[in-house]
Design a protein around this motif. Sequence first.
Motif, short mmCIF file in Angstrom:
data_model
loop_
_atom_site.label_atom_id
_atom_site.label_comp_id
_atom_site.label_asym_id
_atom_site.label_seq_id
_atom_site.Cartn_x
_atom_site.Cartn_y
_atom_site.Cartn_z
N ALA A 86 0.83 -1.21 0.00
CA ALA A 86 0.00 0.00 0.00
C ALA A 86 0.87 1.26 0.00
O ALA A 86 0.55 2.24 -0.68
CB ALA A 86 -0.93 0.00 1.21
N TYR A 87 1.97 1.22 0.74
CA TYR A 87 2.90 2.35 0.76
C TYR A 87 3.46 2.61 -0.64
O TYR A 87 3.51 3.76 -1.10
CB TYR A 87 4.03 2.07 1.75
N LEU A 88 3.89 1.55 -1.33
CA LEU A 88 4.45 1.72 -2.68
C LEU A 88 3.41 2.26 -3.65
O LEU A 88 3.71 3.11 -4.49
CB LEU A 88 5.01 0.39 -3.18
N ARG A 89 2.19 1.79 -3.54
CA ARG A 89 1.13 2.29 -4.42
C ARG A 89 0.81 3.75 -4.14
O ARG A 89 0.54 4.53 -5.05
CB ARG A 89 -0.11 1.41 -4.29
N THR A 90 0.86 4.13 -2.88
CA THR A 90 0.66 5.54 -2.52
C THR A 90 1.79 6.39 -3.09
O THR A 90 1.55 7.49 -3.61
CB THR A 90 0.59 5.69 -0.99
N GLN A 91 3.01 5.90 -3.01
CA GLN A 91 4.15 6.63 -3.56
C GLN A 91 3.99 6.80 -5.07
O GLN A 91 4.28 7.86 -5.62
CB GLN A 91 5.47 5.92 -3.24
N ALA A 92 3.54 5.75 -5.76
CA ALA A 92 3.35 5.84 -7.21
C ALA A 92 2.31 6.89 -7.56
O ALA A 92 2.50 7.69 -8.49
CB ALA A 92 2.94 4.48 -7.77
N THR A 93 1.23 6.92 -6.81
CA THR A 93 0.18 7.92 -7.05
C THR A 93 0.71 9.32 -6.78
O THR A 93 0.47 10.25 -7.57
CB THR A 93 -1.04 7.63 -6.15
N PHE A 94 1.44 9.48 -5.70
CA PHE A 94 2.04 10.78 -5.37
C PHE A 94 2.99 11.24 -6.48
O PHE A 94 2.95 12.39 -6.91
CB PHE A 94 2.78 10.71 -4.04
N LEU A 95 3.84 10.34 -6.95
CA LEU A 95 4.81 10.69 -7.99
C LEU A 95 4.12 11.05 -9.31
O LEU A 95 4.54 11.96 -10.01
CB LEU A 95 5.81 9.55 -8.20
N ALA A 96 3.05 10.33 -9.63
CA ALA A 96 2.31 10.64 -10.86
C ALA A 96 1.69 12.04 -10.77
O ALA A 96 1.78 12.83 -11.72
CB ALA A 96 1.23 9.59 -11.09
N HIS A 97 1.08 12.35 -9.65
CA HIS A 97 0.50 13.68 -9.48
C HIS A 97 1.58 14.76 -9.47
O HIS A 97 1.37 15.86 -10.00
CB HIS A 97 -0.34 13.75 -8.20
N ASN A 98 2.72 14.45 -8.89
CA ASN A 98 3.83 15.40 -8.86
C ASN A 98 4.25 15.78 -10.27
O ASN A 98 4.42 16.96 -10.59
CB ASN A 98 4.99 14.79 -8.07
N MET A 99 4.42 14.78 -11.13
CA MET A 99 4.85 15.07 -12.50
C MET A 99 3.74 15.76 -13.28
O MET A 99 4.01 16.67 -14.08
CB MET A 99 5.30 13.80 -13.21
N ALA A 100 2.50 15.37 -13.06
CA ALA A 100 1.38 16.04 -13.74
C ALA A 100 1.34 17.52 -13.37
O ALA A 100 1.09 18.38 -14.23
CB ALA A 100 0.07 15.36 -13.40
N ASN A 101 1.61 17.84 -12.11
CA ASN A 101 1.64 19.24 -11.68
C ASN A 101 2.81 19.98 -12.31
O ASN A 101 2.69 21.14 -12.70
CB ASN A 101 1.71 19.34 -10.16
N ARG A 102 3.96 19.31 -12.41
CA ARG A 102 5.12 19.93 -13.07
C ARG A 102 4.79 20.24 -14.54
O ARG A 102 5.14 21.29 -15.05
CB ARG A 102 6.33 19.01 -13.01
N MET A 103 4.13 19.29 -15.18
CA MET A 103 3.78 19.47 -16.59
C MET A 103 2.77 20.60 -16.76
O MET A 103 2.88 21.41 -17.68
CB MET A 103 3.23 18.16 -17.15
N GLY A 104 1.80 20.66 -15.86
CA GLY A 104 0.79 21.72 -15.94
C GLY A 104 1.37 23.10 -15.69
O GLY A 104 0.87 24.11 -16.18
N ALA A 105 2.45 23.17 -14.91
CA ALA A 105 3.09 24.45 -14.62
C ALA A 105 3.97 24.93 -15.77
O ALA A 105 4.43 26.07 -15.77
CB ALA A 105 3.93 24.33 -13.35
N ASN A 106 4.20 24.08 -16.75
CA ASN A 106 5.04 24.42 -17.90
C ASN A 106 4.27 24.10 -19.19
O ASN A 106 4.64 23.19 -19.92
CB ASN A 106 6.35 23.63 -17.82
N PRO A 107 3.19 24.83 -19.47
CA PRO A 107 2.37 24.47 -20.64
C PRO A 107 3.12 24.58 -21.96
O PRO A 107 2.88 23.79 -22.87
CB PRO A 107 1.20 25.45 -20.58
N ALA A 108 4.04 25.54 -22.08
CA ALA A 108 4.80 25.65 -23.33
C ALA A 108 5.72 24.45 -23.51
O ALA A 108 5.94 23.98 -24.62
CB ALA A 108 5.60 26.95 -23.34
#
Length: 179
Positions: free
Chosen positions: A37-59
């Motif tokens: 469960a910890y590893l799955r939570t980390q995967a979800t956190f990391l996916a959201h982290n990168m999605a936020n990075r991508m959204g902050a750099n639309p160009a």
Amino acid sequence: MRGFSMLEVLIAILVFSLGVLGLAGLLIFAISSNHVAYLRTQATFLAHNMANRMGANPAGLWGTGGTSFYNGNYPVSASTASCAAGCNPQQLAAYDMAQWSTQLTTFLPNAKGNIDCTTTGISYTPNSAQVDMRPPYGGTCTMTLSWNESGGAGGAQLASIDTSKQGQKLHTFEWVFQP
């Protein structure tokens, strides 16, 4: 009669021992499930982290001609460049990719990832001035993460483990989203 009392005590000890062994097995299973469960939570956190990075750099997300600078396989080789003094969208994407790759290998054992952003199927591709205004586009991204759910320690220690061995489970998380 003394023999029967001794026999009753031995049977009681045997029954009690079997109960304790059952509880020990249950405890081991609970610890293993907690780690998964910890590893799955980390995967979800990391996916959201990168999605936020991508959204902050639309160009950088939509790059030139609708091809994202974030597309590719992860982890990538570490970038020595820093955006502390500022950088263009492509450099920021490279920096984000390197940072995220470091996080992947730190928090998930034997982690691999892939990002594929596409504007296929939309009739409108924004120009460079419109990309910075951040309107919602019809483009989508598919993020795939896979890691080894062996129940062991952190990523660096498990990078060389053969996933074909018993007890090694390769888990995949796939997310299709619109940044």
